[in-house]
Design an enzyme around this catalytic site. Structure first.
Site, short mmCIF file in Angstrom:
data_model
loop_
_atom_site.label_atom_id
_atom_site.label_comp_id
_atom_site.label_asym_id
_atom_site.label_seq_id
_atom_site.Cartn_x
_atom_site.Cartn_y
_atom_site.Cartn_z
N ARG A 40 0.79 -1.23 0.00
CA ARG A 40 0.00 0.00 0.00
C ARG A 40 0.83 1.29 0.00
NH1 ARG A 40 -2.75 -1.08 5.49
NH2 ARG A 40 -0.53 -1.47 5.78
N LYS A 129 3.14 -17.80 16.04
CA LYS A 129 2.00 -17.25 16.80
C LYS A 129 0.67 -17.87 16.37
CE LYS A 129 4.42 -13.55 18.64
NZ LYS A 129 5.75 -14.01 18.27
N1 NAP Z 1 8.94 -10.84 11.31
C1 NAP Z 1 8.95 -12.06 11.75
O1 NAP Z 1 9.78 -12.42 12.60
C2 NAP Z 1 7.98 -13.07 11.19
C3 NAP Z 1 8.03 -14.39 11.67
C4 NAP Z 1 7.16 -15.34 11.11
C5 NAP Z 1 6.28 -14.97 10.13
N2 NAP Z 1 6.23 -13.68 9.69
C6 NAP Z 1 5.24 -13.33 8.66
O2 NAP Z 1 5.97 -12.88 7.53
C7 NAP Z 1 5.22 -11.90 6.83
C8 NAP Z 1 6.07 -10.68 6.61
O3 NAP Z 1 6.51 -10.17 7.87
P1 NAP Z 1 7.48 -8.90 7.92
O4 NAP Z 1 8.23 -9.00 9.20
O5 NAP Z 1 8.20 -8.78 6.64
O6 NAP Z 1 6.40 -7.74 8.06
P2 NAP Z 1 6.55 -6.17 7.72
O7 NAP Z 1 7.98 -5.81 7.61
O8 NAP Z 1 5.69 -5.45 8.70
O9 NAP Z 1 5.90 -6.06 6.28
C9 NAP Z 1 4.53 -6.20 6.05
C10 NAP Z 1 4.27 -5.92 4.58
O10 NAP Z 1 2.87 -6.09 4.32
C11 NAP Z 1 2.39 -4.93 3.64
N3 NAP Z 1 0.97 -4.79 3.95
C12 NAP Z 1 0.39 -4.65 5.17
N4 NAP Z 1 -0.94 -4.57 5.05
C13 NAP Z 1 -1.22 -4.70 3.72
C14 NAP Z 1 -2.41 -4.71 2.96
N5 NAP Z 1 -3.61 -4.57 3.53
N6 NAP Z 1 -2.33 -4.87 1.61
C15 NAP Z 1 -1.12 -4.99 1.01
N7 NAP Z 1 0.04 -4.99 1.68
C16 NAP Z 1 -0.01 -4.84 3.02
C17 NAP Z 1 3.29 -3.80 4.15
O11 NAP Z 1 3.35 -2.69 3.27
P3 NAP Z 1 2.29 -1.46 3.33
O12 NAP Z 1 2.13 -1.12 4.77
O13 NAP Z 1 2.90 -0.41 2.52
O14 NAP Z 1 1.04 -1.99 2.72
C18 NAP Z 1 4.64 -4.52 4.15
O15 NAP Z 1 5.14 -4.57 2.84
C19 NAP Z 1 3.96 -11.65 7.65
O16 NAP Z 1 2.90 -12.35 7.06
C20 NAP Z 1 4.29 -12.22 9.02
O17 NAP Z 1 3.13 -12.72 9.64
C21 NAP Z 1 7.07 -12.72 10.19
#
Ligand code: NAP
Length: 360
Positions: A40, A129
């Site tokens: 977004r 989680k």
């Molecule tokens: N971080 C961890 O340690 C971890 C561990 C296990 C699993 N995960 C999973 O891995 C995935 C990525 O995590 P991350 O740490 O990379 O998260 P992040 O850095 O917060 O990134 C989230 C991404 O999703 C986008 N986003 C959020 N809401 C959206 C929407 N409604 N439509 C389109 N895009 C949207 C954000 O961009 P915009 O805000 O610009 O839309 C951003 O690009 C998640 O699904 C999370 O549950 C993460």
């Protein structure tokens, strides 16, 4: 030859921590034809575009809540990695309807758009989680997994798979950037409960496993990354010893709602009779009747275990933890906090860390 060579790939949440690392590894090692980054915020896209500076990247502003936009964006796609999510536990608790719209309805939209476009494979990135969830973030990610696995029954053309991982070091909003920021501001590292353990893994290793599970999967599995863990106490002590000074304190602020002492990657129930050991992964076979998948794994022995959690996995000792942090740049004197903490004032940081606003 890589299955991604000359392919067209869409990454929802491509500007996030995981999305950027996935993009980097795909471009570096797999020579795709095109990667579409779907998210977004235009500023994050502009910054990513400049830092990657690669003509194979295309940027699409869109929201996973908007199925029409997703369907148009997936035209001609071979692979979809679904990483977009609201992922901060307190944010999801305080805005439950928004969390459901993005993480549950958004995931169903990704599924339908992929089916409409005959995408070859959809990989949903999930989290510890989601296992025996205690908070809404986990509940929404668990729903996402169920929707993704069940989607295999809707089509023969698209394969759907989940990959589950625990915490990766230094991702947006995680505890290492928080500790580093606290050292610079309050000089107090806050810990909710000293008994706590957490999975700990590098982002590059997590993405390597996302790509491996994409290659290996046949549809309907949940690939669980085998990760080591550390106690939160050791993590704080290593950071204090390496980067703090004699005035650095560790403060205990009490366990918060929705927080577990140990995280679980394979639940007791899942572990009963449907887990296969596949080297880097445990593979959880589907509860649903997906005959081709079950046939594929029929000769693979089932693992006997109670559950897989951050206490019964390998717990890194302080030396190993220090090496891991060092190798990944988390003990470097200059540290890039990414966007989450960079603009916080001392007062805002104190509010976050003291007022039940932060859960790792
Ligand atoms: N971080 C961890 O340690 C971890 C561990 C296990 C699993 N995960 C999973 O891995 C995935 C990525 O995590 P991350 O740490 O990379 O998260 P992040 O850095 O917060 O990134 C989230 C991404 O999703 C986008 N986003 C959020 N809401 C959206 C929407 N409604 N439509 C389109 N895009 C949207 C954000 O961009 P915009 O805000 O610009 O839309 C951003 O690009 C998640 O699904 C999370 O549950 C993460």
């Amino acid at each position: 030859m890589s299955i991604f060579k000359d392919s067209t790939i869409l990454i929802t949440g491509g500007t996030g921590s995981w999305g950027q690392e996935l993009t980097a590894q795909l471009l570096r090692d797999h020579n795709p034809k095109e990667i579409r980054i779907f998210s977004r915020n235009e500023l994050k896209q502009v910054e990513m575009k400049h830092s990657f500076n690669d003509p194979r990247l295309k940027f699409i502003i869109g929201d996973v809540r908007d199925i029409k936009r997703l369907s148009i964006s997936m035209r001609g796609c071979d692979f979809v990695f679904h990483m977009a999510a609201l992922k901060h536990v307190p944010v999801c608790e305080e805005n439950p309807d928004e969390a459901v719209k993005t993480n549950v309805l958004g995931t169903q939209n990704v599924i339908e758009a992929a089916i409409n476009n005959d995408v070859k494979k959809v990989v949903d990135v999930s989290t510890d989680k989601a296992v025996d969830p205690l908070n809404l973030y986990g509940v929404t990610k668990a729903c996402g997994e169920k929707l993704v696995i069940a989607a295999n029954k809707e089509t023969d053309k698209t394969v759907f798979v989940c990959v589950r991982g625990g915490n990766v070091m230094g991702s947006n909003g995680s505890v290492i950037p928080l500790f580093r920021r606290q050292l610079e501001t309050t000089n107090v590292l806050t810990i909710t409960d000293k008994r706590m353990t957490r999975f700990i893994f590098s982002l590059s290793d997590a993405i390597r496993l996302v790509l491996k599970s994409t290659v290996d999967s046949v549809g309907g599995e949940v690939f669980v990354m085998k990760m080591p863990s550390s106690t939160i106490m050791d993590l704080a002590e290593v950071i204090k010893e390496e980067l703090g000074n004699e005035d650095t304190k560790i403060e205990f602020i009490g366990i918060r709602p929705g927080e577990k002492l140990d995280e679980v990657l394979v639940s007791r129930y899942e572990a009963m009779d449907r887990v296969v050991d596949a080297g880097d992964f445990f593979i959880i076979l589907p509860f649903l009747d997906l005959p081709e998948t079950l046939e594929h794994y029929k000769d693979k022995p089932r693992v006997k275990m109670e559950e897989f959690n951050s206490r019964n996995t390998k717990i890194l000792d302080k030396h190993e933890l220090k090496d891991l942090l060092k190798k990944n740049g988390f003990l470097d004197p200059i540290f890039d906090y990414k966007e989450v903490f960079s603009n916080l004032t001392k007062e805002q940081l104190e509010r976050i860390t003291k007022n039940d606003k932060w859960v790792i």
